[in-house]
Design an enzyme around this catalytic site. Structure first.
Site, mmCIF file in Angstrom:
data_model
loop_
_atom_site.group_PDB
_atom_site.id
_atom_site.type_symbol
_atom_site.label_atom_id
_atom_site.label_comp_id
_atom_site.label_asym_id
_atom_site.label_seq_id
_atom_site.Cartn_x
_atom_site.Cartn_y
_atom_site.Cartn_z
ATOM 1 N N LYS A 1 -7.102 -0.524 -7.943
ATOM 2 C CA LYS A 1 -6.104 0.542 -7.427
ATOM 3 C C LYS A 1 -6.601 1.948 -7.641
ATOM 4 C CE LYS A 1 -3.108 -2.960 -7.028
ATOM 5 N NZ LYS A 1 -2.488 -3.204 -5.701
ATOM 6 N N GLY A 2 -5.969 2.791 -6.476
ATOM 7 C CA GLY A 2 -6.603 4.095 -6.491
ATOM 8 C C GLY A 2 -7.924 4.525 -6.112
ATOM 9 N N ARG A 3 -8.474 3.364 -5.062
ATOM 10 C CA ARG A 3 -9.895 3.683 -4.552
ATOM 11 C C ARG A 3 -9.807 5.180 -3.650
ATOM 12 N NH1 ARG A 3 -9.577 -1.980 -3.390
ATOM 13 N NH2 ARG A 3 -10.693 -3.348 -4.849
ATOM 14 N N LYS A 4 -11.159 5.159 -3.669
ATOM 15 C CA LYS A 4 -11.447 6.580 -2.907
ATOM 16 C C LYS A 4 -11.985 6.176 -1.576
ATOM 17 C CE LYS A 4 -10.281 9.751 -6.247
ATOM 18 N NZ LYS A 4 -8.853 10.424 -6.029
ATOM 19 N N LYS B 1 0.883 -1.257 -0.026
ATOM 20 C CA LYS B 1 0.123 0.031 0.158
ATOM 21 C C LYS B 1 0.854 1.176 0.184
ATOM 22 C CE LYS B 1 -3.548 -0.857 -0.374
ATOM 23 N NZ LYS B 1 -4.055 -1.267 -1.807
ATOM 24 N N THR B 2 1.831 1.276 -0.764
ATOM 25 C CA THR B 2 2.808 2.274 -0.619
ATOM 26 C C THR B 2 2.929 2.939 -2.120
ATOM 27 O OG1 THR B 2 4.849 0.985 -0.751
ATOM 28 C CG2 THR B 2 4.171 2.009 1.362
ATOM 29 N N GLY B 3 2.557 2.099 -3.203
ATOM 30 C CA GLY B 3 2.647 2.512 -4.691
ATOM 31 C C GLY B 3 3.636 1.204 -5.485
ATOM 32 N N THR B 4 3.670 0.195 -4.854
ATOM 33 C CA THR B 4 4.875 -0.805 -5.256
ATOM 34 C C THR B 4 3.956 -1.407 -6.822
ATOM 35 O OG1 THR B 4 3.833 -2.472 -4.119
ATOM 36 C CG2 THR B 4 5.670 -1.534 -3.234
#
Length: 872
Positions: free
Chosen positions: A823-826, A604-607
């Site tokens: 990915k990129g859920r609000k 959850k850091t952008g991997t």
């Protein structure tokens, strides 16, 4: 008046009686002093023929047993502090070899000529239970401040000192050891030594008769003293009176002494030479045991198993005849009187039965008639190396032939033990061998000399793979060509030296379990196998209190892993880094299928975004997807690791250019794994490591929301604050979720663990916020870090998608390729209570991270600067 006269007379009488008593006392005292002097002189002038079994002849009155203050082991950690002259000094390396072979923890430092010694305590507890000086002069010549500091520590924490004095050409003939009532006489040639049987430090060492002959070298130091604190441990004589005119060649002198601590409260053992003399090694091990209060001690139990490989194999003239087989049986019975349950373990290759001379074929027959006298294990039928068989079925065929031979001749097939020719296929693992062994023989145990490497032998270990226990195997200087005593490599004295205190003796001394590899040819002709083990066992029993015994292989394996449970898990290495490993590894396999860099997370850091950006580069290639974990292999951190490196390498394609192409894998669970750094460093030690950091509070919240989207029951039952603030009373699923939210955010802790195994130059820390806002700049930094060419222009290849809210790959025709819907859920913003809780929770971790980044010369991310401002 009469009364006064009587009193005067009585007083005179009393004076006369007192004077007479004093004179008699003086005469008696003089007599005993003279007698004691004569007796002492007699004790000192001892003849060379004296035996140590007669305590009356010993030359030091201090050999009388004294009460030694017990060592308090509760105040220190069981670690040795070792001061060496240099990182490469020979004696220092010899000391380390014994400490490592004995599996004792130690901390090595260069002995300071001047300056401070390392910290000795930590939170009120002593860090070291024993101090060893390679050069005792470095200890006695310390400045007063540091010496007082060290000695105060030794007294307060019940810590002892071992020191060595190795004379050289600059050493004075005689000198007093600074600060001690102890004289040293240097550069002497000595002979005929024996162990003081009353020395309290003896544990493994036995004190038999005198060891006749010269001691190695002419640079020995002997100790003379006049204080009851000293007691000799090892005594010897001068080779000649010319050695030093002030010393008598008929006197016994101490080359190892024990300081009982009566002088200054510190117990010590001092050696008058290095460890080249085998008895010094033996006493050194006992000194460590005694002075550590038995915390660093070796058991007296020793298990040995003697394997005889290549039964029925060998060219004519090298095999066993009837007389050799009878000698084998007789020697086995002899050894059973000294080694409980001793039984030779015979490994057979049935194809070569009856392929010798007529006399040797008769020897084969006698072996089979005596089948119940021995233990048996299968070699390969044709003595082929298993790694040369590329499919399991071919190996199975070979094994079935050997099994049929065994059944035909009554050889037991249920021992559960096998050895591969040349240890091929055991390590590096040939999975087909393990599968075939289990299918045909039901093998539970094997052994190899190759894990993790052949040399140094002290590093050999065991492991368990595919439910087969692999034990370390030892060499004993006997190989297939070692047939004749006089033709032994280096001369027969080399074999005898190995037996009498040398490598073979030390193998038994330092290993609780030893499986020795020998060969059929060692038991024919001069029968060096029998010569070696009969003499070895005799020597061990003469000089040690070790209890020798033999167990069948399966029982032996269980015993081994009870002693060393930490060795059950293997530690895979790159087979191409060891020529011997590469030689017994299938030629169909290649090390080119290993990654050059790893993206380790955390989650959850952008991997995933970084993963996709990396794949845009034409020279960067990822692993193939896993059916269970998608783009992540998750090899180094879990059970997949036990599937072996073949399984791992199958995930990677063959690069078209091994120099310019960069294989990599991304597994975000690696970051906080305790096992992953060590495992990765073992298999891919030159790999580069990339990690991404965002605010740990945001990471924790994102993980919680991720688990809710995957319908984790705990995440659905409890809100975020309840998850992160729950106590130890919480149900297990809630505590598991809490750990997965919070623990990966201990950034400094996890990065330090990776830096234990990888150099700082191999680690790149990416600011996760910058990756999200300015990926092109970050990817330029990544390319530079990896050294990948050609440079890829991410500024032209990436475009921001306002609808998605993140950067995507720009394709031809203006189309874009973005991360998936997951990915990129609000998410709803984090509640203030949780934000405050996490800010406090991570405060110390963030401070440690800032210190770490400063040390690494890396800038602080913006989120970290903001959090540190809250600390003020």
């Amino acid at each position: 008046m009469n009364l006064i006269v009587k009193l005067r007379r009585s007083f005179r009488t009393l004076i006369v009686l007192l004077a007479t008593f004093c004179l008699v006392s003086i005469v008696i005292s003089a007599y005993f002093l003279y007698s004691g002097y004569k007796q002492e002189m007699t004790l000192i002038e001892t003849t060379a023929e004296a035996e140590c079994t007669d305590i009356k002849i010993l030359p030091y009155r201090s050999m009388e047993l004294k009460t030694v203050k017990p060592i308090d082991t509760s105040k220190t950690d069981p670690t040795v502090l070792l001061f060496v002259e240099s990182q490469y000094s020979q004696l220092g390396q010899d000391i380390i070899a014994i400490l490592e072979s004995s599996r004792f923890q130690y901390h090595m430092v260069i002995a300071p000529g001047k300056g401070d010694i390392p910290p000795l305590t930590d939170n009120g507890k002593g860090k070291y239970t024993l101090v060893i000086y390679e050069n005792i002069l470095k200890y006695v010549s310390m400045d007063s401040w540091n010496r007082e500091l060290l000695e105060k520590y030794c007294v307060e924490y019940s810590v002892s000192i071992i020191g060595f004095h190795k004379a050289n050409e600059n050493s004075l003939p005689s000198t007093q050891l600074k600060g001690f009532p102890l004289n040293l006489f240097n550069n002497l040639a000595l002979k005929d030594c024996f162990v003081n049987p009353q020395s309290p430090l003896l544990h493994i060492t036995k004190a038999p008769k005198v060891e006749k002959g010269p001691l190695p070298g002419e640079d020995w130091t002997i100790f003379q003293y006049n204080h009851s604190t000293y007691q000799p441990v090892l005594l010897t004589e001068l080779q000649t009176e010319k050695s030093l005119s002030s010393l008598s060649s008929k006197t016994l002198f101490a080359t190892v002494i024990q300081d009982l601590g009566l002088h200054d409260g510190i117990q010590r053992v001092l050696f008058g030479n290095n460890l080249n003399f085998w008895l010094h090694k033996l006493i050194f091990i006992d000194a460590i045991s005694f002075l550590s209060g038995k915390r660093l001690t070796l058991s007296l139990d020793r298990y040995i198993l003697v394997d005889i490989d290549d039964i029925f194999v060998g060219k004519e003239g090298t095999r066993m005849n009837v007389k050799d087989v009878k000698a084998l049986l007789e020697t086995q019975n002899l050894l059973r009187t000294q080694v409980a349950n001793f039984t030779f373990n015979l490994g057979f290759s049935g194809k070569f039965y009856h392929t010798g001379t007529e006399e040797e074929d008769e020897g084969d027959d006698l072996l089979l008639r005596s089948v119940d006298e021995f233990w048996w294990f299968p070699h390969m039928w044709s003595h082929m190396q298993p790694h040369l068989f590329h499919n399991e079925s071919s190996l199975v065929e070979q094994m079935i032939l050997n099994k049929e031979f065994a059944l035909e001749h009554g050889i037991p097939i249920n021992m559960g033990y096998a050895v591969a020719p040349h240890h091929s296929g055991v390590y590096p693992v040939h999975i087909q061998l393990y599968a075939a062994w289990k299918k045909v023989w039901g093998i539970q145990v094997t052994s190899t000399e190759e894990y993790p490497h052949l040399k140094p032998a002290r590093y050999r270990k065991g492991f368990i793979h595919n439910s087969i226990m692999v034990l370390p195997r030892q060499t004993c200087g006997l190989f297939t060509h070692t047939i004749f005593y006089k033709e032994y490599p280096g001369g027969p004295q080399e074999l005898d030296k190995s037996i009498r205190g040398g490598e073979l003796f030390l193998t038994i001394l330092l290993n609780p379990i030893s499986i020795f590899m020998t060969h059929l040819s060692n038991y024919g002709n001069d029968r060096l196998g029998l010569y070696t083990f009969v003499n070895l066992v005799n020597f061990v029993q003469s000089w040690t209190n070790l209890k020798l015994q033999t167990l069948p292989p399966v029982q032996l394996a269980h015993q081994y892993f009870e002693l060393f449970p930490e060795q059950k898990d293997p530690l895979w290495q790159n087979p191409c880094d060891d020529k011997r490993h590469k030689d017994i590894w299938s030629r169909e396999k290649t090390c080119d299928h290993l990654p050059k860099f790893l993206v380790i997370g955390p989650q959850k850091t952008g991997t995933t975004a970084l993963y996709l950006f990396l794949l845009m580069h034409p020279s960067i290639i990822s692993n193939l997807p896993s059916p269970k974990t998608f783009e992540e292999v998750q090899f180094f951190n879990g059970n997949n690791y036990h599937k072996g490196i073949d399984w791992y390498m199958d995930f990677f394609p063959t690069p078209s250019n091994t120099t310019s192409d960069f294989l990599f894998e991304k597994s975000a669970n690696y970051f906080h794994s305790e096992e992953a750094p060590r495992r990765a460093a073992s298999l891919v030690p030159k790999a580069k490591i990339i990690t991404i950091l965002i605010d740990p509070s945001d990471r924790a919240y994102s993980w919680y929301q991720h688990q809710r989207s995957h319908e984790d029951p705990a995440a659905l039952r409890f809100n975020f604050y309840e998850v992160i603030s729950t106590g130890h009373w919480a149900p297990s699923d809630l505590k598991t979720l809490q750990r997965r939210c919070l623990v990966p955010g201990w950034y400094a802790v996890h990065i330090e663990r990776w830096l234990t195994y990888f150099a700082t130059s191999q680690l790149l820390i990416i600011d996760g916020q910058q990756l999200r806002s300015d990926p092109a700049t970050v990817m330029d930094e990544v390319q530079k870090f990896l050294g990948v060419t050609p440079r890829y222009n991410y500024s032209e290849a990436l475009t921001f998608d306002p609808q998605k809210g993140f950067w995507c790959q720009l394709l031809e025709g203006g189309k874009t390729k973005c991360l998936g819907k997951s990915k990129g859920r609000k998410y709803p913003p984090m509640d203030p209570e949780s934000r405050t809780f996490l800010s406090n929770y991570y405060r110390d971790h963030n401070v440690e991270l800032s210190k770490l980044l400063h040390r690494l010369g890396q800038p602080l991310p913006s989120w970290l600067r903001q959090e540190l401002q809250k600390v003020r």
